[in-house]
Design a protein around this motif. Structure first.
Motif: not given
Ligand code: ARG
Length: 684
Positions: A495, A499, A508, A513-514, A517-518, A520-521
């Motif tokens: 992770l 990132e 970024h 932000p959401h 995050e998605k 990145k995962t």
């Protein structure tokens, strides 16, 4: 389609589902009978009670299928004459009956062409009772090529070109084939029908990826299977990733899949764990201790077991109590298992893996019965106080009972295979473990056969093996300090590496932000999974975050990014998904440019690949295909405008058919990634 045809087509559907139901009923009867044929009393299927039912079902089924085929053929012929699925070989004649192309799912082209050519060979040379197998391959000269005439000519002692010509002429009507051509010393080049390609790509867009169904059976997939109180290591990670993907694939083609997590939750190690638990947490029954570091706990108890004779004795006594189901000991065991399982579940949740735990402990009573049975039939021999079992072609015997009376990994696998075949009714068993266990599998499978538990002609068994995970130094994958790498930590590192890579690319700043995050995962876990799945699983592989997170080459990072770009083409043109679907439904796809055709043909290869994977359980060809497809797509995109804009960026023209090709490509990518267990993104 004409209303009357719609009606016939519906009728056809009904017949098909009735036939399917009957097939399932037959399948159940057959497996029920297989269950009855337990070992010593194997009987033949014919001439038994209940066979009447089987016979009558089978003949009803035959009749239904026959009627369905006649209807299907008239639909196909109608479509053909109306140009819906026109296109046939110039050289083809009506000699052989046609091989149908269903109106219900995408065609697996290789499979279909194979059938076409098998029939043609039979038609052209009925006198050959055992014709060579027909293999169709991709061709640079045309779309596909069939080389069966070469092998046939050898048998016939004839000129291969003459043989090829005769086979070619015997190819019947086929909506798949545009033209056939004799080439070289006796090859037959096959060019697909253009209307067929249009129709199939349209179907892909409107209905998604729908390969022809396979005969559904029950498959037990044994995967992941870590050991309680021990670290789940990278070997288990491989088993988890490969096993999950195999389950998804087999489920997708229609099999009933039992996802089994054969946890190592039984055995003598529990003696020392329980004894240590009692010492460290005397009131464990009233207040269950929160053991955060179960591995540390395991190590401590092991040290005591090795150093302290008195402790060792108590550990042995604890095993005896556990196996006698003494409640306090059972509770201690359960406590340890629950802590461990909660840790495993964290990994499964992150990786979105589904398993049903059915550990070795489940087989305790079945092992007792099994041993009695084997013993009474004189299949066990005594060696140094152990009860062992030999079988043909297996040099290492199974240890069925240890000298202290305990059971082993061998015993549980014997009881387990019996359970899966005779109680669960599995017709196909898949075991996903490291290649190091090959000997164990060879031995217990041979013994199960000898004991009449497993009949290779009735049940398929695959030991799906994989190689070792190596570090970048090509040595066994370890932490710097030489410990096994903890999976949760590895995933965490994935992770943070993902990132860093995304930040370096400034993502970024573009994503919310959401979304970030998605992304990145998906990138982190997608890359770890893809790196494992994209090469031949039997080979060792080098675990390298740098390599898997590279945005160039055959990596998930590259392919996921390519997919987001494809998805954004229609979006930036302001064309909605609904509008595209409507366009696909209402007008035939326009394909003109050579690169458009090339992309369309590449897209239609997916059903054959899926069927092949679901048969041989090697996943890397799907990854290779995706990588190839991404470059075919780039060629198309570089040569064909999808959206034309003026200098100010105003849209001048939208090429709908090209957007539809983008849509079809995205569908293939998304679907394939789903089979690999990888989440895709719209933005990244
Ligand atoms: N627990 C075993 C291990 O960690 C794997 C079990 C595989 N399944 C089986 N039925 N033997 O190596």
């Amino acid at each position: 389609m004409e209303p009357s045809l719609v009606k016939i087509s519906k009728h056809c559907d009904n017949l098909e589902s009735t036939a399917d139901l009957l097939s399932q009923r037959i399948q159940r009867l057959v497996s029920e009978k297989a269950g009855l044929m337990n070992g010593a009393v194997a009987r033949t299927l014919d001439g038994d009670d209940g066979d009447d039912e089987l016979h009558s079902l089978r003949s009803q089924n035959k009749k239904l299928k026959y009627r369905k085929n006649i209807l299907q053929k008239s639909i196909d012929e109608y479509c053909l004459s109306e140009g819906v699925e026109a296109g046939r070989s110039k050289q083809a004649n009506d000699a052989a009956p046609s091989v149908e192309v269903s109106l219900h799912h995408m065609c697996a082209i290789l499979q279909n062409l194979e059938q076409v050519f098998i029939r043609a060979v039979n038609q052209a040379y009925p006198q050959i009772s055992n014709p060579p197998s027909v293999q169709i391959q991709l061709s640079k000269m045309a779309d596909y090529q069939c080389n069966v005439a070469m092998a046939l000519a050898k048998i016939l002692k004839e000129n291969p070109r003459i043989v090829a010509q005769k086979v070619l002429e015997a190819v019947g009507k086929s909506p798949v084939i545009g033209s056939l051509e004799l080439s070289g010393p006796g090859f037959i080049n096959i060019t697909l029908s253009q209307s067929f390609i249009r129709e199939q790509v349209t179907r892909l867009i409107t209905e998604g990826v729908t390969p022809p169904p396979v005969e559904p059976i029950t498959v037990a997939v044994d995967f992941s299977s870590p050991n309680i109180a021990k670290e789940m290591h990278v070997g288990h990670l491989r088993s988890t990733i490969i096993g999950e993907s195999i389950c998804r694939l087999l489920e997708f083609v229609g099999h009933k899949v039992l996802r089994i997590n054969h946890l190592g939750d039984w055995g003598t190690q529990f003696g020392m764990l329980i004894a240590h638990l009692k010492d460290r947490y005397p009131d464990y029954l009233l207040s269950p201790p929160p053991i955060a570091d179960l591995q540390g706990f395991y190590k401590e108890s092991k040290k005591r077991f090795d150093d302290d004779e008195e402790f060792k004795k108590r550990a042995y006594a604890a095993v005896v109590q556990l196996q006698a189901h003494e409640p306090d000991h059972v509770q201690a065991w359960k406590l340890i298992c629950d802590i461990s399982k909660a840790e495993f579940d964290k990994v499964y949740a992150r990786l979105e893996v589904r398993t049903e735990a059915c550990g070795e402990s489940f087989y305790q009573s079945r092992m007792e019965e099994l041993v009695k049975d084997l013993d009474s039939r004189g299949l066990l021999s005594l060696e140094d106080g152990r009860k062992v079992m030999y079988a043909e072609n297996c040099t290492v015997p199974l240890t069925v009972v240890k000298s202290d009376g305990g059971f082993t990994y061998d015993t549980s696998d014997m009881a387990c295979i019996k359970y899966r075949i005779h109680e669960l009714g599995a017709q196909w068993l898949v075991y996903v473990t490291d290649a190091g266990q090959q000997q164990h599998f060879k031995s217990f499978l041979a013994c199960a056969q000898r004991a009449g538990i497993y009949d290779p002609s009735a049940v398929r068994v695959d030991h799906v093996t994989f190689g070792v995970v190596l570090g970048e130094d090509r040595k066994k994958f370890k932490t710097r300090s030489g410990d096994t790498v903890r999976l949760v930590e590895l995933l965490e590192e994935g992770l943070s590496r993902a990132e860093a890579v995304l930040r370096e690319k400034g993502r970024h700043e573009v994503l919310t932000p959401h979304e970030f995050e998605k992304a990145k995962t998906a990138v982190a876990y997608g890359c770890i999974k893809y790196a494992d799945l994209c090469h031949d699983r039997t080979r060792d592989y080098i675990f390298s975050f740098d390599r898997m997170l590279d945005f160039k080459g055959n990596t998930a990072a590259y392919l996921l990014y390519a997919l987001t770009r494809i998805c954004s083409i229609a979006r930036t043109a302001g064309v909605s998904q609904e509008a595209l679907l409507k366009a696909a439904r209402t007008a035939p796809l326009e394909l003109a440019h050579e690169k458009e055709w090339k992309l369309a043909r590449a897209l239609l290869r997916l059903p054959d690949i899926i069927l092949r994977l679901a048969t041989d359980l090697y996943l890397h060809p799907l990854c290779e295909y995706l990588y190839e497809l991404s470059s075919v797509f780039s060629e198309f995109y570089d040569n064909c405008y999808c959206v034309e804009k003026d200098e100010s960026g105003t849209v001048l023209q939208v090429h709908t058919s090209r957007l539809l090709l983008c849509e079809a490509t995205a569908t293939v990518f998304k679907h394939s990634f789903a089979l690999l267990g990888i989440n895709t993104l719209d933005k990244m």
